[in-house]
Design a protein around this motif. Sequence first.
Motif, PDB file in Angstrom:
ATOM      1  N   UNK A  57       1.927  -6.590   3.800  1.00 39.51           N
ATOM      2  CA  UNK A  57       2.420  -7.595   4.748  1.00 39.51           C
ATOM      3  C   UNK A  57       1.301  -8.570   5.114  1.00 39.51           C
ATOM      4  N   UNK A  58       0.101  -8.040   5.339  1.00 36.83           N
ATOM      5  CA  UNK A  58      -1.039  -8.903   5.656  1.00 36.83           C
ATOM      6  C   UNK A  58      -1.462  -9.732   4.442  1.00 36.83           C
ATOM      7  N   UNK A  59      -1.421  -9.134   3.260  1.00 41.61           N
ATOM      8  CA  UNK A  59      -1.765  -9.874   2.043  1.00 41.61           C
ATOM      9  C   UNK A  59      -0.791 -11.032   1.841  1.00 41.61           C
ATOM     10  N   UNK A  60       0.482 -10.788   2.080  1.00 40.46           N
ATOM     11  CA  UNK A  60       1.480 -11.852   1.965  1.00 40.46           C
ATOM     12  C   UNK A  60       1.168 -12.990   2.935  1.00 40.46           C
ATOM     13  N   UNK A  61       0.779 -12.646   4.166  1.00 34.61           N
ATOM     14  CA  UNK A  61       0.496 -13.668   5.170  1.00 34.61           C
ATOM     15  C   UNK A  61      -0.751 -14.478   4.837  1.00 34.61           C
ATOM     16  N   UNK A  62      -1.759 -13.830   4.255  1.00 34.76           N
ATOM     17  CA  UNK A  62      -3.045 -14.497   4.015  1.00 34.76           C
ATOM     18  C   UNK A  62      -3.104 -15.162   2.638  1.00 34.76           C
ATOM     19  N   UNK A  63      -2.543 -14.510   1.616  1.00 31.45           N
ATOM     20  CA  UNK A  63      -2.714 -14.971   0.235  1.00 31.45           C
ATOM     21  C   UNK A  63      -1.473 -15.638  -0.359  1.00 31.45           C
ATOM     22  N   UNK A  64      -0.358 -15.606   0.350  1.00 33.78           N
ATOM     23  CA  UNK A  64       0.872 -16.278  -0.076  1.00 33.78           C
ATOM     24  C   UNK A  64       1.255 -15.851  -1.499  1.00 33.78           C
ATOM     25  N   UNK A  65       1.234 -16.795  -2.454  1.00 33.23           N
ATOM     26  CA  UNK A  65       1.714 -16.521  -3.811  1.00 33.23           C
ATOM     27  C   UNK A  65       0.645 -15.985  -4.752  1.00 33.23           C
ATOM     28  N   UNK A  66      -0.523 -15.685  -4.242  1.00 32.14           N
ATOM     29  CA  UNK A  66      -1.603 -15.154  -5.093  1.00 32.14           C
ATOM     30  C   UNK A  66      -1.137 -13.863  -5.794  1.00 32.14           C
ATOM     31  N   UNK A  67      -1.518 -13.692  -7.049  1.00 29.69           N
ATOM     32  CA  UNK A  67      -1.142 -12.511  -7.823  1.00 29.69           C
ATOM     33  C   UNK A  67      -1.837 -11.268  -7.281  1.00 29.69           C
ATOM     34  N   UNK A  68      -1.046 -10.204  -7.097  1.00 28.48           N
ATOM     35  CA  UNK A  68      -1.552  -8.924  -6.619  1.00 28.48           C
ATOM     36  C   UNK A  68      -1.090  -7.844  -7.592  1.00 28.48           C
ATOM     37  N   UNK A  69      -1.948  -6.860  -7.824  1.00 27.73           N
ATOM     38  CA  UNK A  69      -1.587  -5.722  -8.677  1.00 27.73           C
ATOM     39  C   UNK A  69      -1.809  -4.440  -7.875  1.00 27.73           C
ATOM     40  N   UNK A  70      -0.781  -3.599  -7.849  1.00 26.10           N
ATOM     41  CA  UNK A  70      -0.895  -2.274  -7.244  1.00 26.10           C
ATOM     42  C   UNK A  70      -0.964  -1.236  -8.354  1.00 26.10           C
ATOM     43  N   UNK A  71      -1.971  -0.390  -8.306  1.00 27.17           N
ATOM     44  CA  UNK A  71      -2.059   0.744  -9.217  1.00 27.17           C
ATOM     45  C   UNK A  71      -1.934   2.007  -8.383  1.00 27.17           C
ATOM     46  N   UNK A  72      -0.993   2.863  -8.747  1.00 20.57           N
ATOM     47  CA  UNK A  72      -0.777   4.086  -7.966  1.00 20.57           C
ATOM     48  C   UNK A  72      -0.705   5.304  -8.880  1.00 20.57           C
ATOM     49  N   UNK A  73      -1.149   6.436  -8.334  1.00 22.01           N
ATOM     50  CA  UNK A  73      -1.071   7.709  -9.047  1.00 22.01           C
ATOM     51  C   UNK A  73      -1.726   7.629 -10.425  1.00 22.01           C
ATOM     52  N   UNK A  74      -2.904   7.030 -10.474  1.00 27.44           N
ATOM     53  CA  UNK A  74      -3.585   6.818 -11.745  1.00 27.44           C
ATOM     54  C   UNK A  74      -3.835   8.134 -12.485  1.00 27.44           C
ATOM     55  N   UNK A  75      -3.564   8.127 -13.771  1.00 28.30           N
ATOM     56  CA  UNK A  75      -3.717   9.225 -14.730  1.00 28.30           C
ATOM     57  C   UNK A  75      -2.742  10.373 -14.474  1.00 28.30           C
ATOM     58  N   UNK A  76      -1.850  10.236 -13.499  1.00 29.75           N
ATOM     59  CA  UNK A  76      -0.881  11.290 -13.193  1.00 29.75           C
ATOM     60  C   UNK A  76       0.460  10.969 -13.854  1.00 29.75           C
ATOM     61  N   UNK A  77       1.403  11.859 -13.686  1.00 32.24           N
ATOM     62  CA  UNK A  77       2.711  11.729 -14.346  1.00 32.24           C
ATOM     63  C   UNK A  77       3.418  10.429 -13.964  1.00 32.24           C
ATOM     64  N   UNK A  78       3.328  10.048 -12.689  1.00 31.51           N
ATOM     65  CA  UNK A  78       4.055   8.881 -12.211  1.00 31.51           C
ATOM     66  C   UNK A  78       3.148   7.668 -12.028  1.00 31.51           C
ATOM     67  N   UNK A  79       2.130   7.544 -12.854  1.00 34.09           N
ATOM     68  CA  UNK A  79       1.241   6.377 -12.809  1.00 34.09           C
ATOM     69  C   UNK A  79       2.064   5.088 -12.927  1.00 34.09           C
ATOM     70  N   UNK A  80       1.773   4.120 -12.063  1.00 32.90           N
ATOM     71  CA  UNK A  80       2.531   2.872 -12.039  1.00 32.90           C
ATOM     72  C   UNK A  80       1.610   1.702 -11.744  1.00 32.90           C
ATOM     73  N   UNK A  81       1.850   0.587 -12.436  1.00 33.31           N
ATOM     74  CA  UNK A  81       1.214  -0.686 -12.115  1.00 33.31           C
ATOM     75  C   UNK A  81       2.314  -1.671 -11.727  1.00 33.31           C
ATOM     76  N   UNK A  82       2.219  -2.241 -10.534  1.00 32.62           N
ATOM     77  CA  UNK A  82       3.175  -3.233 -10.064  1.00 32.62           C
ATOM     78  C   UNK A  82       2.460  -4.568  -9.903  1.00 32.62           C
ATOM     79  N   UNK A  83       3.103  -5.655 -10.352  1.00 35.07           N
ATOM     80  CA  UNK A  83       2.509  -6.989 -10.318  1.00 35.07           C
ATOM     81  C   UNK A  83       3.404  -7.925  -9.505  1.00 35.07           C
ATOM     82  N   UNK A  84       2.785  -8.881  -8.811  1.00 41.53           N
ATOM     83  CA  UNK A  84       3.544  -9.907  -8.112  1.00 41.53           C
ATOM     84  C   UNK A  84       2.827 -10.384  -6.875  1.00 41.53           C
TER      85      UNK A  84
END
Length: 286
Positions: free
Chosen positions: A175-202
């Motif tokens: 929420x804070x990133x949206x307020x400060x960076x607006x349309x800047x590209x962000x990548x979330x990496x979660x559960x790295x090297x685990x079964x449900x590893x995910x990369x989300x972009x936007x």
Amino acid sequence: MSVSGKGTLYVVATPIGNLDDLSPRAAAILAGADLIAAEDTRHSGRLLAHIGARVALISLHEHNESSRIARICHELDQGHQVALVSDAGTPLISDPGYRLIRALREGGYRVVPVPGPSALVTALCAAGLPTERFLFEGFLPAKGSARRQRLQALAHQQVTLVCYESPHRIVALLTDIDAVFAERQVVLARELTKTFETFLHGSGAALLAQLEDDPDQQRGEFVVMIAPAEPIDRGDARTVEGDALLSALLSEAVGVKQCAAVVARLLGGRKRDWYERAMALRDSTG
């Protein structure tokens, strides 16, 4: 110089999820250590069980690190080999340990790094963001006002920004990133090297929508990466700044030649160019 005849402290990187990422060297050092200083002894005990090792463990975390230094120095003085591990990844990267390492370095003890997994590097190498330069912030402040202030201070950095975040604060951070960076590209990496590893972009807003649509994406530990700010065209910035200064000087009835001389001295550039801009500004307001 290390203290002759003394033991060695090994700073050992351990898996961030997949236990098979433990290197053979790291496994051998852990199995052969006389003592392991671990952030969480129960967590590290499971790793030792995985490699079939039985080694004495003591806790070393942010609340007792300073008091553990004397114990570890005593072990090293006896010629024992000690390993330092965190719960996951490379010790000291947003984890305790630097006070111990500093004290051992100052005392002349031998400290040996044993490289391996790191969530920071693992996330960056698969994010698709520039990696030639990046700024690692660890965990941002937990309180919203302090976190937003820190993000605002970072907004103009022309490097990839990286931080860690926990599942119960990831929505607030986005929420804070949206307020400060607006349309800047962000990548979330979660559960790295685990079964449900995910990369989300936007953008921050797009990622918030994805997490709202799929609450499972709010689980796990996160590495958050923000694309660099666009380079500032210094020529354009200087022109805008110079025009503002010229306008202010002209409004105070300073002569055109004097205006050009002052701005050239303060901002650089050719005096003749500033003279021509000052003339144009004067004529446009005349």
